[in-house]
Write a protein that holds these residues in place. Sequence first.
Motif, PDB file in Angstrom:
ATOM      1  N   GLY A  83       3.416   7.847   1.979  1.00  0.00           N
ATOM      2  CA  GLY A  83       3.763   6.516   1.018  1.00  0.00           C
ATOM      3  C   GLY A  83       5.157   6.331   1.142  1.00  0.00           C
ATOM      4  N   GLU A 114       1.091   4.048  -2.413  1.00  0.00           N
ATOM      5  CA  GLU A 114       0.514   5.648  -2.740  1.00  0.00           C
ATOM      6  C   GLU A 114       1.752   6.237  -2.800  1.00  0.00           C
ATOM      7  N   ASP A 146       0.900  -0.970  -0.263  1.00  0.00           N
ATOM      8  CA  ASP A 146      -0.320  -0.118  -0.139  1.00  0.00           C
ATOM      9  C   ASP A 146       1.234   1.457   0.634  1.00  0.00           C
ATOM     10  N   GLN A 168       2.034  10.710  -3.081  1.00  0.00           N
ATOM     11  CA  GLN A 168       2.224  10.487  -1.137  1.00  0.00           C
ATOM     12  C   GLN A 168       3.065  10.383  -0.951  1.00  0.00           C
TER      13      GLN A 168
END
Length: 394
Positions: free
Chosen positions: A277, A269, A265, A274
């Motif tokens: 992440g 990200e 995940d 992001q």
Amino acid sequence: MAFPNNRITKVAVVGASGRIGGAFVEALLKTKEHIVTALRHPTSKGELPHGVHSVAVDYDDEASLVKALEGQQFLVITLSASAPSDLHSRLTSAAAKAGVPYVMPNIYGGLPEAGTKFAEESIYTPQLVQRRQELEQLGVKYIAMCCGFWYEWSLALPEQWYGFTVKERKVTLFDDGNAKISTSTWDQCGRALASLLSLPVERKGVDEHAKAVVSDWDNKGMYISSFDTKGVSQRDMLDSLHRVLGTSDKDWEIRTENSTKRYHDGLAEMKSGQMTGFAKALYTRVFYPSDKDKHKADGWYEDKIQNELLGLPIESLDEASERTVDMIESGWNPFGGSVDTVVVVGTVSVIAEEAVTVLKPVVTYTNVDTVVGDANVTIPVVEVAVDNDGLMRA
């Protein structure tokens, strides 16, 4: 370069007014055996401890760096991931031209063993390999401080780091939260450097039978840890916070998450822009349970830890947690805003995927290229002027 009395006494530090750089400087000064020089941007306003020599340098001018490093015996580099991508190379190249025999590179954490799945999947591996190879090619000896993640930094930051949001009494346990890693405080890192640089450089003369010498770590990692050598788990951290805060599990929102899913995940990200992440993937991968023992994480150094050889204490986990709580309650935030709302500006590229552009900048970013598994990734990281000396660091 010769070492008078077989000792290192002249130490230059990049990032001396930062958190880890400051810990290094304070510990070196306490020995009263070292002349500490801070390399600083001319406009720097960061405070330095009394007794530190300050030299203004132009980090874009090699001649300025070489001149500042001439006569130094050991260079300590502390940079955040957001520093210009070629700055580390410029510093080590200048050190080589100035004749500096030793460098502690900006490789803090650990040195994943080549050929392992951990090394393949760790986000930082390509950068670590590159920096080691550069120093070896330059003929400069390096000693990497393998201290695990910095405890206060990692616990004080939001959920994407150690899984905690202390202020809100929330925690995400990776798997069951019992996998143990090695982690160190800033102060322990400072003590380790001071201890190392107080040793004889080589076994010769009156030091022929020394238990440890600096050259024992030539082109190797120096492994340290702050707490129990058996490692520290998220569960241990939570229990420590309970003792410090006077809370119990019922006072916290506790959730669990599969570490493999969380790691991937985090990579997804990063791809979407992001910044958090990056932290999620980096930290979660370190907590992966070992194939041999699910309570031993890949980020636990086990029998590599050299605290005893360096004369380092076993610190109190609760005292470190209390310092962290004090940091949080004082409003400490190295990112200067809400970490949870930070987005990346620019292009994030992943093999076989279209580039993604995220608009509406919250802060300014630079990109660092690396490889994660089989994917080439450009990692977004935030630029933060923590100590006002022209560089960004923790």
